[in-house]
Design a protein around this motif. Structure first.
Motif, short mmCIF file in Angstrom:
data_model
loop_
_atom_site.label_atom_id
_atom_site.label_comp_id
_atom_site.label_asym_id
_atom_site.label_seq_id
_atom_site.Cartn_x
_atom_site.Cartn_y
_atom_site.Cartn_z
N SER A 1 0.81 -1.22 0.00
CA SER A 1 0.00 0.00 0.00
C SER A 1 0.84 1.27 0.00
N PHE A 2 2.17 1.14 0.02
CA PHE A 2 3.02 2.33 0.02
C PHE A 2 2.77 3.09 -1.28
N PRO A 3 2.39 4.37 -1.21
CA PRO A 3 1.96 5.10 -2.42
C PRO A 3 2.96 5.07 -3.57
N GLU A 4 4.25 5.28 -3.27
CA GLU A 4 5.25 5.30 -4.34
C GLU A 4 5.33 3.93 -5.02
N ARG A 5 5.24 2.87 -4.25
CA ARG A 5 5.26 1.53 -4.82
C ARG A 5 4.02 1.30 -5.68
N GLN A 6 2.87 1.66 -5.16
CA GLN A 6 1.63 1.49 -5.93
C GLN A 6 1.70 2.22 -7.27
N ALA A 7 2.19 3.44 -7.26
CA ALA A 7 2.27 4.22 -8.49
C ALA A 7 3.24 3.59 -9.47
N ALA A 8 4.39 3.12 -8.97
CA ALA A 8 5.38 2.51 -9.85
C ALA A 8 4.84 1.23 -10.48
N VAL A 9 4.14 0.42 -9.69
CA VAL A 9 3.58 -0.84 -10.21
C VAL A 9 2.52 -0.55 -11.27
N GLU A 10 1.70 0.45 -11.02
CA GLU A 10 0.67 0.79 -12.01
C GLU A 10 1.31 1.22 -13.33
N ARG A 11 2.37 2.00 -13.26
CA ARG A 11 3.07 2.42 -14.49
C ARG A 11 3.71 1.22 -15.18
N ALA A 12 4.30 0.32 -14.38
CA ALA A 12 4.96 -0.84 -14.94
C ALA A 12 3.96 -1.76 -15.63
N LEU A 13 2.81 -1.96 -15.02
CA LEU A 13 1.78 -2.81 -15.63
C LEU A 13 1.31 -2.22 -16.95
N ALA A 14 1.25 -0.90 -17.02
CA ALA A 14 0.77 -0.25 -18.23
C ALA A 14 1.78 -0.35 -19.37
N THR A 15 3.06 -0.53 -19.05
CA THR A 15 4.09 -0.55 -20.09
C THR A 15 4.45 -1.96 -20.53
N SER A 16 3.93 -2.99 -19.85
CA SER A 16 4.39 -4.35 -20.10
C SER A 16 3.30 -5.21 -20.72
N ASP A 17 3.74 -6.14 -21.59
CA ASP A 17 2.81 -7.08 -22.19
C ASP A 17 2.92 -8.47 -21.55
N PHE A 18 3.58 -8.54 -20.38
CA PHE A 18 3.66 -9.83 -19.69
C PHE A 18 3.53 -9.72 -18.18
N LEU A 19 3.81 -8.55 -17.62
CA LEU A 19 3.82 -8.41 -16.16
C LEU A 19 2.40 -8.41 -15.61
N THR A 20 2.19 -9.18 -14.55
CA THR A 20 0.92 -9.19 -13.84
C THR A 20 1.11 -8.56 -12.47
N GLU A 21 0.01 -8.19 -11.84
CA GLU A 21 0.10 -7.58 -10.52
C GLU A 21 0.72 -8.54 -9.51
N GLU A 22 0.36 -9.83 -9.63
CA GLU A 22 0.90 -10.83 -8.71
C GLU A 22 2.41 -10.98 -8.89
N ALA A 23 2.87 -10.99 -10.14
CA ALA A 23 4.30 -11.15 -10.41
C ALA A 23 5.09 -9.92 -9.96
N ALA A 24 4.53 -8.74 -10.16
CA ALA A 24 5.19 -7.51 -9.70
C ALA A 24 5.34 -7.52 -8.18
N ALA A 25 4.28 -7.95 -7.49
CA ALA A 25 4.33 -8.03 -6.03
C ALA A 25 5.41 -9.01 -5.58
N PHE A 26 5.49 -10.15 -6.25
CA PHE A 26 6.52 -11.14 -5.91
C PHE A 26 7.91 -10.53 -6.04
N ALA A 27 8.18 -9.89 -7.17
CA ALA A 27 9.51 -9.34 -7.42
C ALA A 27 9.90 -8.29 -6.39
N LEU A 28 9.00 -7.36 -6.13
CA LEU A 28 9.31 -6.29 -5.18
C LEU A 28 9.41 -6.82 -3.75
N ASN A 29 8.47 -7.68 -3.36
CA ASN A 29 8.50 -8.23 -2.00
C ASN A 29 9.81 -8.97 -1.74
#
Length: 344
Positions: free
Chosen positions: A15-43
């Motif tokens: 829920s950290f705002p900067e992380r949320q914003a970065a993940v949203e931008r990353a999801l918008a730029t990628s044709d393979f990244l999912t929210e679950e996978a992004a969470a795994f990588a960052l966590n």
């Protein structure tokens, strides 16, 4: 060190705002990244940034040399280039990073949060300019990347003094039929996480000639229940599946084409397409591993089986391919970067 520890604490929270914003931008730029996978990588990456790990990183830093570095890291893993960036920043080197998406977005956001001013993110369009300014070049990519770099080097007036080109590596797994359900589920993660685009994904799987793939296919399906496929994945796999069907090549796939497994020679397939390679004797596999060691990022097998395989870097048990130690001693790019900087 303190800034990194603070970053790790803040960015572990989804829920950290900067992380949320970065993940949203990353999801918008990628044709393979999912929210679950992004969470795994960052966590995971934030979890391993412990005080002890950072101390190991700092004590092994190359000396500051004043060299300017150009790093082109074409690996498409969500945080590819993160460890290299930390190495450059903490050793007080200036440089430019050419990263693929979504790493460009996520690593860029982390560097911005750290207020790193010595590293900038670049684009391939300005490659010649970066080459004119760099003293050290490290490019990690496929033949297309290497050719692009070599062509640009021929054209620039001041090429870097030290240049290294590394291939994009891939992971291999070895089965012997004694794997537990948990180990097969770990192997499913090793193969399918990040839709298979990471250099640490298992792309080839060696299995005894008599072994049937049913248990592995079940594990792959179970994994997709936890980490759903990106909406674009089925479309990417339809063409190779159609070719396999037309050529009579044995294969299997998920109900919604969320994964694809084919049986054949040890030839790396498209991301998300796992190649099942049969063997009669384990020494066949050992010989192949030795011959292709420079191409491999990880070798995955259950612990007892690993002891019977060549002692190559990156040997891990199932479920650990995307959980490297930090710093990662098997990260070829980091190792070469250290060599280049120490050679000044």
């Amino acid at each position: 060190m303190q800034r990194l520890r603070q970053l790790a604490r803040q960015w572990q929270a989804p829920s950290f705002p900067e992380r949320q914003a970065a993940v949203e931008r990353a999801l918008a730029t990628s044709d393979f990244l999912t929210e679950e996978a992004a969470a795994f990588a960052l966590n995971y990456q934030m979890h391993v940034l412990t005080e002890q790990a950072l101390h190991r990183l700092v004590t092994e830093l190359p000396p500051a040399s004043g060299q300017r570095v150009l790093l082109w890291q074409a690996d498409r893993a969500p945080l590819a280039g993160w460890e290299e960036a930390l190495l450059l920043w903490l050793s007080e080197h200036r440089g430019t990073l050419l990263l693929s998406e979504p790493a460009a977005t996520l690593v860029g956001a982390l560097l911005q949060a750290l207020e790193v001013e010595t590293l900038q993110l670049g684009t391939e369009a300005n490659l010649a300019q970066y080459l004119n300014e760099a003293d050290v070049l490290l490019a990690v990519g496929d033949e297309t990347v290497h050719q692009q770099v070599q062509e640009a080097l021929r054209q620039v007036r001041r090429p870097p003094r030290n240049v290294r080109l590394l291939p994009l590596r891939y992971g291999v797994a070895v089965l012997d039929g004694q794997e537990t359900p948990d180990e097969l589920e770990g192997l499913a993660e090793d193969a399918l996480l990040f839709e298979g685009v990471s250099s640490r994904n298992v792309r080839l799987l060696w299995a005894p000639e008599s072994l049937q793939p049913d248990a592995l296919l079940e594990a792959l399906s179970l994994f997709r229940g936890v980490f759903p496929a990106h909406p674009a994945t089925p479309g990417r796999l339809k063409m190779p599946q159609a070719w396999l069907k037309a050529t009579g090549t044995p294969h299997a796939y998920g109900e919604g084409m969320e994964f694809l497994v084919s049986k054949g020679p040890p030839e790396v397939q498209a991301p998300g397409h796992l190649r099942w390679v049969s063997y009669r004797r384990l020494d066949e596999v050992a010989n192949w591993l030795r011959a292709h060691a420079s191409e491999l990022s990880v070798v995955v097998a259950r612990a007892a089986l690993l002891q019977q395989l060549p002692p190559l870097p990156g040997r891990v048990v199932p479920g650990q391919a995307h959980r490297p130690s930090f710093p990662d001693p098997a990260n070829a790019a980091v190792g070469v970067l250290r060599e280049l900087l120490a050679a000044a």
